[in-house]
Write an enzyme that holds these catalytic residues in place. Structure first.
Site, PDB file in Angstrom:
ATOM      1  N   GLU A   1      96.461 -72.671  25.826  1.00  0.00           N
ATOM      2  CA  GLU A   1      97.294 -71.253  25.454  1.00  0.00           C
ATOM      3  C   GLU A   1      96.997 -69.957  26.057  1.00  0.00           C
ATOM      4  OE1 GLU A   1      96.977 -72.569  20.670  1.00  0.00           O
ATOM      5  OE2 GLU A   1      96.831 -70.406  21.082  1.00  0.00           O
TER       6      GLU A   1
ATOM      7  N   CYS B   1      95.554 -62.642  28.143  1.00  0.00           N
ATOM      8  CA  CYS B   1      94.692 -63.295  27.582  1.00  0.00           C
ATOM      9  C   CYS B   1      94.521 -64.835  28.200  1.00  0.00           C
ATOM     10  CB  CYS B   1      94.441 -63.322  26.187  1.00  0.00           C
ATOM     11  SG  CYS B   1      93.323 -64.240  25.318  1.00  0.00           S
TER      12      CYS B   1
ATOM     13  N   CYS C   1      86.390 -76.418  23.325  1.00  0.00           N
ATOM     14  CA  CYS C   1      85.120 -75.491  23.734  1.00  0.00           C
ATOM     15  C   CYS C   1      84.016 -76.383  23.104  1.00  0.00           C
ATOM     16  CB  CYS C   1      85.153 -74.379  23.433  1.00  0.00           C
ATOM     17  SG  CYS C   1      83.689 -73.211  23.488  1.00  0.00           S
TER      18      CYS C   1
ATOM     19  N   CYS D   1      81.598 -72.647  17.432  1.00  0.00           N
ATOM     20  CA  CYS D   1      81.380 -71.520  16.750  1.00  0.00           C
ATOM     21  C   CYS D   1      82.038 -71.850  15.280  1.00  0.00           C
ATOM     22  CB  CYS D   1      81.867 -70.050  17.067  1.00  0.00           C
ATOM     23  SG  CYS D   1      81.050 -69.713  18.563  1.00  0.00           S
TER      24      CYS D   1
ATOM     25  N   CYS E   1      85.869 -70.492  14.790  1.00  0.00           N
ATOM     26  CA  CYS E   1      86.777 -70.472  15.734  1.00  0.00           C
ATOM     27  C   CYS E   1      87.589 -71.698  15.868  1.00  0.00           C
ATOM     28  CB  CYS E   1      86.124 -70.357  16.955  1.00  0.00           C
ATOM     29  SG  CYS E   1      86.945 -70.588  18.446  1.00  0.00           S
TER      30      CYS E   1
ATOM     31  N   GLU F   1      84.640 -71.201  26.846  1.00  0.00           N
ATOM     32  CA  GLU F   1      83.482 -70.405  27.244  1.00  0.00           C
ATOM     33  C   GLU F   1      83.600 -70.252  28.731  1.00  0.00           C
ATOM     34  OE1 GLU F   1      81.292 -68.466  26.052  1.00  0.00           O
ATOM     35  OE2 GLU F   1      80.495 -68.339  27.954  1.00  0.00           O
TER      36      GLU F   1
ATOM     37  N   SER G   1      80.078 -61.930  22.668  1.00  0.00           N
ATOM     38  CA  SER G   1      80.352 -61.993  21.212  1.00  0.00           C
ATOM     39  C   SER G   1      79.111 -62.312  20.605  1.00  0.00           C
ATOM     40  CB  SER G   1      81.366 -63.458  21.247  1.00  0.00           C
ATOM     41  OG  SER G   1      82.650 -63.346  22.059  1.00  0.00           O
ATOM     42  N   LEU G   2      78.860 -61.221  19.679  1.00  0.00           N
ATOM     43  CA  LEU G   2      77.421 -61.308  18.963  1.00  0.00           C
ATOM     44  C   LEU G   2      77.666 -61.868  17.464  1.00  0.00           C
ATOM     45  CD1 LEU G   2      74.747 -60.083  19.768  1.00  0.00           C
ATOM     46  CD2 LEU G   2      75.632 -58.053  18.805  1.00  0.00           C
TER      47      LEU G   2
ATOM     48  N   CYS H   1      95.294 -67.737  21.622  1.00  0.00           N
ATOM     49  CA  CYS H   1      94.426 -68.701  21.583  1.00  0.00           C
ATOM     50  C   CYS H   1      93.712 -68.953  20.493  1.00  0.00           C
ATOM     51  CB  CYS H   1      93.502 -68.410  23.049  1.00  0.00           C
ATOM     52  SG  CYS H   1      94.510 -67.332  24.254  1.00  0.00           S
TER      53      CYS H   1
HETATM   54  N1  SAH Z   1      84.162 -68.336  24.289  1.00  0.00           N
HETATM   55  C1  SAH Z   1      84.136 -66.913  24.623  1.00  0.00           C
HETATM   56  C2  SAH Z   1      85.626 -66.351  24.846  1.00  0.00           C
HETATM   57  C3  SAH Z   1      86.692 -66.736  23.979  1.00  0.00           C
HETATM   58  S1  SAH Z   1      86.690 -66.440  22.233  1.00  0.00           S
HETATM   59  C4  SAH Z   1      83.469 -66.197  23.588  1.00  0.00           C
HETATM   60  O1  SAH Z   1      83.310 -66.662  22.389  1.00  0.00           O
HETATM   61  O2  SAH Z   1      83.386 -65.088  23.712  1.00  0.00           O
HETATM   62  C5  SAH Z   1      87.108 -64.682  22.327  1.00  0.00           C
HETATM   63  C6  SAH Z   1      86.696 -63.877  21.088  1.00  0.00           C
HETATM   64  O3  SAH Z   1      87.306 -64.378  19.922  1.00  0.00           O
HETATM   65  C7  SAH Z   1      85.320 -64.092  20.570  1.00  0.00           C
HETATM   66  O4  SAH Z   1      84.452 -62.974  20.337  1.00  0.00           O
HETATM   67  C8  SAH Z   1      85.126 -64.998  19.559  1.00  0.00           C
HETATM   68  O5  SAH Z   1      84.143 -64.957  18.618  1.00  0.00           O
HETATM   69  C9  SAH Z   1      86.340 -64.487  18.583  1.00  0.00           C
HETATM   70  N2  SAH Z   1      87.071 -65.483  17.823  1.00  0.00           N
HETATM   71  C10 SAH Z   1      87.170 -66.377  17.650  1.00  0.00           C
HETATM   72  N3  SAH Z   1      87.889 -66.931  16.669  1.00  0.00           N
HETATM   73  C11 SAH Z   1      88.257 -65.962  16.202  1.00  0.00           C
HETATM   74  C12 SAH Z   1      89.123 -65.517  14.766  1.00  0.00           C
HETATM   75  N4  SAH Z   1      89.435 -66.524  14.238  1.00  0.00           N
HETATM   76  N5  SAH Z   1      89.271 -64.419  14.189  1.00  0.00           N
HETATM   77  C13 SAH Z   1      88.682 -63.113  15.218  1.00  0.00           C
HETATM   78  N6  SAH Z   1      87.949 -63.442  16.298  1.00  0.00           N
HETATM   79  C14 SAH Z   1      87.712 -64.674  16.900  1.00  0.00           C
HETATM   80 FE1  SF4 Z   2      83.801 -71.389  22.206  1.00  0.00          FE
HETATM   81 FE2  SF4 Z   2      84.175 -68.656  22.116  1.00  0.00          FE
HETATM   82 FE3  SF4 Z   2      85.344 -70.388  20.039  1.00  0.00          FE
HETATM   83 FE4  SF4 Z   2      82.917 -69.955  20.289  1.00  0.00          FE
HETATM   84  S1  SF4 Z   2      84.278 -68.200  19.842  1.00  0.00           S
HETATM   85  S2  SF4 Z   2      83.881 -71.916  20.099  1.00  0.00           S
HETATM   86  S3  SF4 Z   2      82.167 -69.849  22.331  1.00  0.00           S
HETATM   87  S4  SF4 Z   2      85.852 -70.262  22.435  1.00  0.00           S
END
Ligand code: SAH
Ligand code: SF4
Length: 343
Positions: free
Chosen positions: A90, A103, A110, A114, A117, A160, A214-215, A333
């Protein structure tokens, strides 16, 4: 095998296909500035050359499988692209007044997984190649009829980026190329979950690309639950890499914090976060969680999000929080974050 031309810069196109340098630039301009993917339509090339290129090179590795427009968020387009092997990724284009933000995805799925996600839940399938990454942007610009705009690019789609480091960095260079879109480094943001070797390597690239981390948690116990990579690179290791990055590049970094109701949204979480980033001139982007049905998390009530923001501001942490406009987009995405428009 045909040459994958969207993975190459003008010089490489010329070398790989035995063209004159100016012809390499011509082809690159058709792809990256005019978003023309059919060699036949590249009218400033001779007929013979067009025919030869069509036999030896492929201009496109993606096809647009689906394009949706959000009913509530005007100007947002979410695209589903099909790859040559049938996999899908996406990408999203958000238009806000005169600026577009795109984006991009870097992987199919991935492996980081997380807890909250959607992409992580689908597991990891494969890396994208550089052409597959840049084509997402080229196709969206073409669909929207944007030829000469200078969009913002955020690497925040599926995957990632630092687990597909070389393709990510190459795609960034292609998007920046003068003969193409010529996007300024400061308009490009790469988001990482904390893949420390990638952060260290990124610091060596000698450019001004924005880095976002992404903390989501400021103590190891919680972060390891939410972001499993934290067990490999705990906060001390991550923050030391971020500090070195800031010292080496003189660039401010951004931290992303998806606000999860009753998980990481307490005054204590805010205090911990403020303490963790206190010696960095960083910005914290707060993202009210965009719920995924199976994940079991919810966004906090907005007043709680505001209280969290205010607790950070009170401690002099530069913080942004935007009201989520359109959860019906179901996220870029799987995770569209509107506050990134301000990047
Ligand atoms: N893998 C990388 C980049 C893609 S995710 C990363 O994790 O940084 C981009 C951002 O979207 C990250 O900060 C992730 O934690 C956040 N994210 C993922 N799923 C989400 C959701 N359902 N609601 C809000 N933020 C989300
Ligand atoms: Fe991968 Fe980023 Fe989603 Fe974590 S938040 S599973 S690193 S895409």
């Amino acid at each position: 095998m045909k040459v994958r031309i969207t993975s190459l810069n003008p010089t490489e196109i010329a070398t790989e296909l035995g063209l004159q340098p100016f012809q390499g630039r011509q082809v690159f301009r058709w792809l990256h500035q005019k978003h023309v993917f059919d060699f036949e339509a590249m009218t400033d090339l001779s007929k013979e050359l067009r025919k030869e290129l069509a036999e030896r090179a492929m201009t496109s590795q993606l096809t647009l499988a689906h394009l949706s427009t959000s009913a509530r968020s005007f100007g947002t387009r979410k695209a589903l692209f099909r790859l040559e092997d049938g996999e899908t990724v996406e990408a999203v284009l958000i238009r806000d007044r005169d600026r577009a933000t795109i984006c991009l995805s870097t992987q199919v799925g991935c492996a980081v997984k997380c807890a909250f996600c959607a992409t992580g839940m689908s597991g990891y399938t494969r890396n994208l190649n550089p052409g597959e990454i840049v084509e997402q942007a080229l196709y969206l610009l073409k669909e929207e009829g944007i030829e000469d705009g200078h969009p913002n690019i955020v690497y925040m789609g599926m995957g990632e980026p630092f687990r597909n480091y070389d393709a990510t960095v190459r795609s960034v260079r292609l998007l920046m190329a003068r003969q193409g879109l010529g996007i300024g480094a400061r308009r490009i943001t790469v988001s990482t979950v904390g893949e420390v070797p990638g952060i260290r390597q990124f610091a060596e690239e000698g450019w001004q690309i924005r880095l976002s981390i992404s903390l989501h948690a400021a103590n190891n116990a919680l972060r390891s639950k939410l972001v499993p990579i934290n067990r490999k690179y705990p906060l001390e290791t991550l923050m030391s890499a971020v500090r070195d990055y800031v010292n080496a590049t003189r660039r401010h970094v951004t931290f992303e914090w998806a606000l999860l109701n009753d998980v990481n949204d307490s005054p204590r979480d805010a205090a911990e976060l403020a303490e963790l980033v206190s010696d960095l001139q960083a910005t914290v982007n707060l993202i009210p969680y965009n719920p995924i049905p199976e994940a079991g998390f919810a966004p906090p009530p907005f007043a709680k999000c505001e209280a969290f923001r205010d607790a950070l501001l009170k401690r002099s942490v530069n913080t942004t929080l935007r009201k989520e406009r359109g959860q019906d987009i179901n996220a870029a995405c799987g995770q569209l974050r509107r506050q990134l428009l301000s990047a």
